[in-house]
Design a protein around this motif. Structure first.
Motif, PDB file in Angstrom:
ATOM      1  N   TRP A  97       0.801  -1.213   0.000  1.00  0.00           N
ATOM      2  CA  TRP A  97       0.000   0.000   0.000  1.00  0.00           C
ATOM      3  C   TRP A  97       0.842   1.275   0.000  1.00  0.00           C
ATOM      4  CZ3 TRP A  97       1.139   2.392   4.645  1.00  0.00           C
ATOM      5  CH2 TRP A  97       1.585   1.555   5.673  1.00  0.00           C
ATOM      6  N   ALA A  98       2.137   1.133   0.198  1.00  0.00           N
ATOM      7  CA  ALA A  98       3.001   2.321   0.224  1.00  0.00           C
ATOM      8  C   ALA A  98       3.844   2.446  -1.043  1.00  0.00           C
ATOM      9  CB  ALA A  98       3.913   2.268   1.447  1.00  0.00           C
ATOM     10  N   ILE A  99       3.793   1.459  -1.916  1.00  0.00           N
ATOM     11  CA  ILE A  99       4.679   1.477  -3.087  1.00  0.00           C
ATOM     12  C   ILE A  99       4.070   2.306  -4.204  1.00  0.00           C
ATOM     13  CG2 ILE A  99       5.777   0.082  -4.862  1.00  0.00           C
ATOM     14  CD1 ILE A  99       6.116  -2.110  -2.862  1.00  0.00           C
ATOM     15  N   GLY A 100       4.756   3.369  -4.562  1.00  0.00           N
ATOM     16  CA  GLY A 100       4.314   4.212  -5.673  1.00  0.00           C
ATOM     17  C   GLY A 100       3.032   4.972  -5.388  1.00  0.00           C
ATOM     18  N   THR A 101       2.602   5.008  -4.129  1.00  0.00           N
ATOM     19  CA  THR A 101       1.326   5.636  -3.796  1.00  0.00           C
ATOM     20  C   THR A 101       1.502   7.001  -3.136  1.00  0.00           C
ATOM     21  OG1 THR A 101       1.353   4.613  -1.616  1.00  0.00           O
ATOM     22  CG2 THR A 101       0.227   3.395  -3.369  1.00  0.00           C
ATOM     23  N   GLY A 102       2.698   7.294  -2.709  1.00  0.00           N
ATOM     24  CA  GLY A 102       2.930   8.522  -1.961  1.00  0.00           C
ATOM     25  C   GLY A 102       2.537   8.364  -0.499  1.00  0.00           C
ATOM     26  N   ARG A 103       2.005   7.198  -0.145  1.00  0.00           N
ATOM     27  CA  ARG A 103       1.582   6.960   1.239  1.00  0.00           C
ATOM     28  C   ARG A 103       2.655   6.116   1.939  1.00  0.00           C
ATOM     29  NH1 ARG A 103      -3.939   3.761   3.077  1.00  0.00           N
ATOM     30  NH2 ARG A 103      -3.333   3.696   5.255  1.00  0.00           N
ATOM     31  N   THR A 104       3.468   6.755   2.725  1.00  0.00           N
ATOM     32  CA  THR A 104       4.575   6.055   3.395  1.00  0.00           C
ATOM     33  C   THR A 104       4.080   5.467   4.716  1.00  0.00           C
ATOM     34  OG1 THR A 104       5.817   7.979   2.718  1.00  0.00           O
ATOM     35  CG2 THR A 104       7.011   6.353   3.999  1.00  0.00           C
ATOM     36  N   ALA A 105       4.660   4.344   5.130  1.00  0.00           N
ATOM     37  CA  ALA A 105       4.403   3.883   6.497  1.00  0.00           C
ATOM     38  C   ALA A 105       4.987   4.927   7.441  1.00  0.00           C
ATOM     39  CB  ALA A 105       5.079   2.538   6.717  1.00  0.00           C
ATOM     40  N   THR A 106       4.337   5.155   8.561  1.00  0.00           N
ATOM     41  CA  THR A 106       4.940   6.071   9.535  1.00  0.00           C
ATOM     42  C   THR A 106       6.201   5.390  10.078  1.00  0.00           C
ATOM     43  OG1 THR A 106       3.769   5.107  11.406  1.00  0.00           O
ATOM     44  CG2 THR A 106       2.678   6.940  10.258  1.00  0.00           C
ATOM     45  N   PRO A 107       7.131   6.180  10.613  1.00  0.00           N
ATOM     46  CA  PRO A 107       8.319   5.547  11.191  1.00  0.00           C
ATOM     47  C   PRO A 107       7.936   4.483  12.223  1.00  0.00           C
ATOM     48  CG  PRO A 107       8.681   7.893  10.969  1.00  0.00           C
ATOM     49  CD  PRO A 107       7.248   7.655  10.592  1.00  0.00           C
ATOM     50  N   ALA A 108       6.917   4.765  13.037  1.00  0.00           N
ATOM     51  CA  ALA A 108       6.518   3.795  14.073  1.00  0.00           C
ATOM     52  C   ALA A 108       5.949   2.518  13.444  1.00  0.00           C
ATOM     53  CB  ALA A 108       5.497   4.434  15.011  1.00  0.00           C
ATOM     54  N   GLN A 109       5.136   2.674  12.394  1.00  0.00           N
ATOM     55  CA  GLN A 109       4.582   1.482  11.721  1.00  0.00           C
ATOM     56  C   GLN A 109       5.699   0.654  11.088  1.00  0.00           C
ATOM     57  OE1 GLN A 109       1.952   3.428   8.934  1.00  0.00           O
ATOM     58  NE2 GLN A 109       0.170   2.313   9.689  1.00  0.00           N
ATOM     59  N   ALA A 110       6.622   1.352  10.414  1.00  0.00           N
ATOM     60  CA  ALA A 110       7.710   0.632   9.746  1.00  0.00           C
ATOM     61  C   ALA A 110       8.574  -0.068  10.796  1.00  0.00           C
ATOM     62  CB  ALA A 110       8.541   1.591   8.909  1.00  0.00           C
ATOM     63  N   GLU A 111       8.883   0.625  11.887  1.00  0.00           N
ATOM     64  CA  GLU A 111       9.749   0.049  12.917  1.00  0.00           C
ATOM     65  C   GLU A 111       9.088  -1.168  13.561  1.00  0.00           C
ATOM     66  OE1 GLU A 111      12.735   0.206  13.841  1.00  0.00           O
ATOM     67  OE2 GLU A 111      12.708  -0.651  15.864  1.00  0.00           O
ATOM     68  N   GLU A 112       7.814  -1.051  13.850  1.00  0.00           N
ATOM     69  CA  GLU A 112       7.110  -2.176  14.482  1.00  0.00           C
ATOM     70  C   GLU A 112       7.202  -3.415  13.589  1.00  0.00           C
ATOM     71  OE1 GLU A 112       2.838  -1.890  14.504  1.00  0.00           O
ATOM     72  OE2 GLU A 112       2.676  -3.096  16.341  1.00  0.00           O
ATOM     73  N   THR A 113       7.014  -3.204  12.296  1.00  0.00           N
ATOM     74  CA  THR A 113       7.013  -4.337  11.367  1.00  0.00           C
ATOM     75  C   THR A 113       8.430  -4.874  11.167  1.00  0.00           C
ATOM     76  OG1 THR A 113       5.215  -3.171  10.287  1.00  0.00           O
ATOM     77  CG2 THR A 113       6.071  -5.111   9.176  1.00  0.00           C
ATOM     78  N   GLN A 114       9.379  -3.965  11.049  1.00  0.00           N
ATOM     79  CA  GLN A 114      10.759  -4.424  10.821  1.00  0.00           C
ATOM     80  C   GLN A 114      11.290  -5.157  12.065  1.00  0.00           C
ATOM     81  OE1 GLN A 114      11.359  -1.915   7.047  1.00  0.00           O
ATOM     82  NE2 GLN A 114      13.210  -2.334   8.187  1.00  0.00           N
ATOM     83  N   ALA A 115      10.870  -4.704  13.251  1.00  0.00           N
ATOM     84  CA  ALA A 115      11.279  -5.400  14.472  1.00  0.00           C
ATOM     85  C   ALA A 115      10.669  -6.804  14.488  1.00  0.00           C
ATOM     86  CB  ALA A 115      10.849  -4.608  15.702  1.00  0.00           C
ATOM     87  N   PHE A 116       9.427  -6.916  14.018  1.00  0.00           N
ATOM     88  CA  PHE A 116       8.787  -8.240  13.931  1.00  0.00           C
ATOM     89  C   PHE A 116       9.597  -9.148  12.991  1.00  0.00           C
ATOM     90  CE2 PHE A 116       6.155 -10.954  11.217  1.00  0.00           C
ATOM     91  CZ  PHE A 116       5.591 -11.811  12.154  1.00  0.00           C
ATOM     92  N   ILE A 117       9.990  -8.591  11.844  1.00  0.00           N
ATOM     93  CA  ILE A 117      10.757  -9.384  10.867  1.00  0.00           C
ATOM     94  C   ILE A 117      12.062  -9.857  11.503  1.00  0.00           C
ATOM     95  CG2 ILE A 117      12.055  -9.213   8.684  1.00  0.00           C
ATOM     96  CD1 ILE A 117       9.807  -7.241   7.749  1.00  0.00           C
ATOM     97  N   ARG A 118      12.729  -8.955  12.230  1.00  0.00           N
ATOM     98  CA  ARG A 118      14.004  -9.350  12.846  1.00  0.00           C
ATOM     99  C   ARG A 118      13.798 -10.432  13.902  1.00  0.00           C
ATOM    100  NH1 ARG A 118      18.542  -6.643  11.671  1.00  0.00           N
ATOM    101  NH2 ARG A 118      17.616  -4.587  11.470  1.00  0.00           N
ATOM    102  N   ARG A 119      12.698 -10.332  14.637  1.00  0.00           N
ATOM    103  CA  ARG A 119      12.434 -11.381  15.641  1.00  0.00           C
ATOM    104  C   ARG A 119      12.216 -12.739  14.971  1.00  0.00           C
ATOM    105  NH1 ARG A 119       9.381  -7.383  18.079  1.00  0.00           N
ATOM    106  NH2 ARG A 119       7.417  -8.263  17.317  1.00  0.00           N
ATOM    107  N   GLN A 120      11.501 -12.716  13.840  1.00  0.00           N
ATOM    108  CA  GLN A 120      11.283 -13.975  13.110  1.00  0.00           C
ATOM    109  C   GLN A 120      12.627 -14.559  12.658  1.00  0.00           C
ATOM    110  OE1 GLN A 120       7.786 -14.315  13.809  1.00  0.00           O
ATOM    111  NE2 GLN A 120       7.877 -15.352  11.838  1.00  0.00           N
ATOM    112  N   LEU A 121      13.486 -13.666  12.196  1.00  0.00           N
ATOM    113  CA  LEU A 121      14.802 -14.120  11.725  1.00  0.00           C
ATOM    114  C   LEU A 121      15.626 -14.650  12.898  1.00  0.00           C
ATOM    115  CD1 LEU A 121      15.600 -11.220   9.230  1.00  0.00           C
ATOM    116  CD2 LEU A 121      14.796 -13.532   8.676  1.00  0.00           C
ATOM    117  N   GLU A 122      15.449 -14.025  14.055  1.00  0.00           N
ATOM    118  CA  GLU A 122      16.185 -14.479  15.237  1.00  0.00           C
ATOM    119  C   GLU A 122      15.758 -15.902  15.607  1.00  0.00           C
ATOM    120  OE1 GLU A 122      16.258 -11.683  18.505  1.00  0.00           O
ATOM    121  OE2 GLU A 122      16.724 -13.301  19.914  1.00  0.00           O
ATOM    122  N   ASP A 123      14.449 -16.161  15.514  1.00  0.00           N
ATOM    123  CA  ASP A 123      13.966 -17.512  15.827  1.00  0.00           C
ATOM    124  C   ASP A 123      14.606 -18.536  14.900  1.00  0.00           C
ATOM    125  OD1 ASP A 123      12.382 -16.481  17.749  1.00  0.00           O
ATOM    126  OD2 ASP A 123      10.506 -16.562  16.592  1.00  0.00           O
TER     127      ASP A 123
END
Ligand code: PEP
Length: 261
Positions: free
Chosen positions: A173-199
Motif C-alpha cells: 500500500w506504500a509502493i508508488g502511492t505517496g503513502r509512506t508507512a509512519t516511522p513507528a509502523q515501519a519500525e514495528e514491522t521491521q522489528a517483527f521481521i528481525r524477531r522472526q529471523l532471530e527464531d
C-alpha cells in the motif's frame, strides 16, 4: 538490539531509462557517492542499461543490481535472464519477489525460494522483498502474511546463505502511492521481521541482517525513518529516478545514522 549499520540505499528504476538516461543518472550518483562514504549505494536499472551502468560505476563504491532473475542458469526460456548473465553484466545484487512481480507476474513464495537459490549459486546477493497489501493490513493479517512470505521464501536456507541476503519490507500500500508507512509502523514491522529471523537463525545473524524499508521513501521522510533502530536502509522506487532526490535520501539517512549510532 540490532547494531546500527551504514545506510544501505538501493534504487529500483523499474521500467524506466534509456541507455543515455541511465548513463547520466548513474554518473551523477557516482559523483555524489564519493562525498557520502557512510552510505552503501546500489543502482538497479533495467536490463538494457546494465552495460552502461556497469561502465559508469567502474572503480566507484556504487554497486549494480538486476531487477529479477530466472531460477535456471540457462536453457530454452525465452524472455528470461539468468544469474550467470547478471553476474557477467557486473551485478552484485538482484531483486527477488518485488510486489509488482508477485501481483502482476504470478510470483509466489515457492518461486521466490527458487530465485534466491539461483542468485546465490551465481554469487549474487538477493534483495528479497516482502510486504502486505492494504486489505491484509486492515484485516489484521500483516504478521501472518509476512511470516508466511518469510517461511516460504527462506525455506531451507542455511545460515551462511542467509547472511548473503538483504531483506526489504515493502508494504504494498506504500509502493508508488505517496503513502509512506509512519516511522513507528515501519519500525514495528521491521522489528517483527528481525524477531522472526532471530527464531530461525539466532540473535547474532539476525542482528547483522540488513532489513530495508521501501514504499514512497523521499528526502522528506528518510531522516525520520532511518532514526528507527530496525531500518537499515531503503529500497527506493520513484525517488531514485532523479539523482538529486536519491542522493538527498542517502544524505538524510547518514545524518540520522550519525545521530543514533
Ligand atoms: C519500489 O518499487 O520498490 C518502491 C519502493 O517504489 P516507490 O519508492 O516508488 O514507492
Amino acid at each position: 538490539m540490532a547494531p546500527r549499520k551504514k545506510p544501505f540505499i538501493a534504487g529500483n528504476w523499474k521500467m524506466h531509462t534509456t541507455r543515455a538516461e541511465a548513463r547520466a543518472l548513474v554518473g551523477e550518483i557516482v559523483r555524489a557517492s564519493r562525498a557520502l562514504a557512510e552510505a552503501e549505494f546500489v543502482v538497479i536499472p533495467p536490463y538494457t542499461a546494465l552495460a552502461e551502468a556497469a561502465e559508469t560505476i567502474a572503480g566507484s563504491p556504487v554497486a549494480l543490481g538486476g531487477q529479477n532473475l530466472f531460477w535456471e542458469d540457462k536453457g530454452a526460456y525465452t524472455g528470461e535472464i539468468s544469474g550467470p548473465m547478471l553476474a557477467d553484466a557486473g551485478c552484485d545484487f538482484v531483486l527477488v519477489g518485488h510486489s509488482e512481480r508477485r501481483q502482476d507476474f504470478g510470483e509466489t513464495d515457492e518461486t521466490v525460494k527458487k530465485r534466491i537459490a539461483a542468485a546465490l549459486r551465481s554469487r549474487l546477493r538477493p534483495i528479497v522483498c516482502i510486504g502486505e497489501t492494504l486489505a491484509e493490513r486492515e484485516s489484521g493479517r500483516t504478521w501472518d502474511i509476512l511470516g508466511t512470505q518469510m517461511a516460504g521464501g527462506l525455506d531451507g536456507l542455511d545460515e551462511a546463505s542467509f547472511r548473503r541476503i538483504v531483506l526489504a519490507y515493502e508494504p504494498v500500500w506504500a509502493i508508488g502511492t505517496g503513502r509512506t508507512a509512519t516511522p513507528a509502523q515501519a519500525e514495528e514491522t521491521q522489528a517483527f521481521i528481525r524477531r522472526q529471523l532471530e527464531d530461525k537463525y539466532g540473535k547474532e545473524a539476525s542482528s547483522c541482517a540488513i532489513i530495508l524499508y521501501g514504499g514512497s521513501v523521499k528526502p522528506a521522510n528518510a531522516y525520520a525513518l532511518f532514526r528507527e533502530r530496525n531500518i537499515d536502509g531503503f529500497l527506493v522506487g520513484g525517488a531514485s529516478l532523479e539523482a538529486a532526490s536519491f542522493i538527498e535520501i542517502a544524505a538524510e539517512a547518514i545524518k540520522a545514522f550519525k545521530e543514533v549510532k
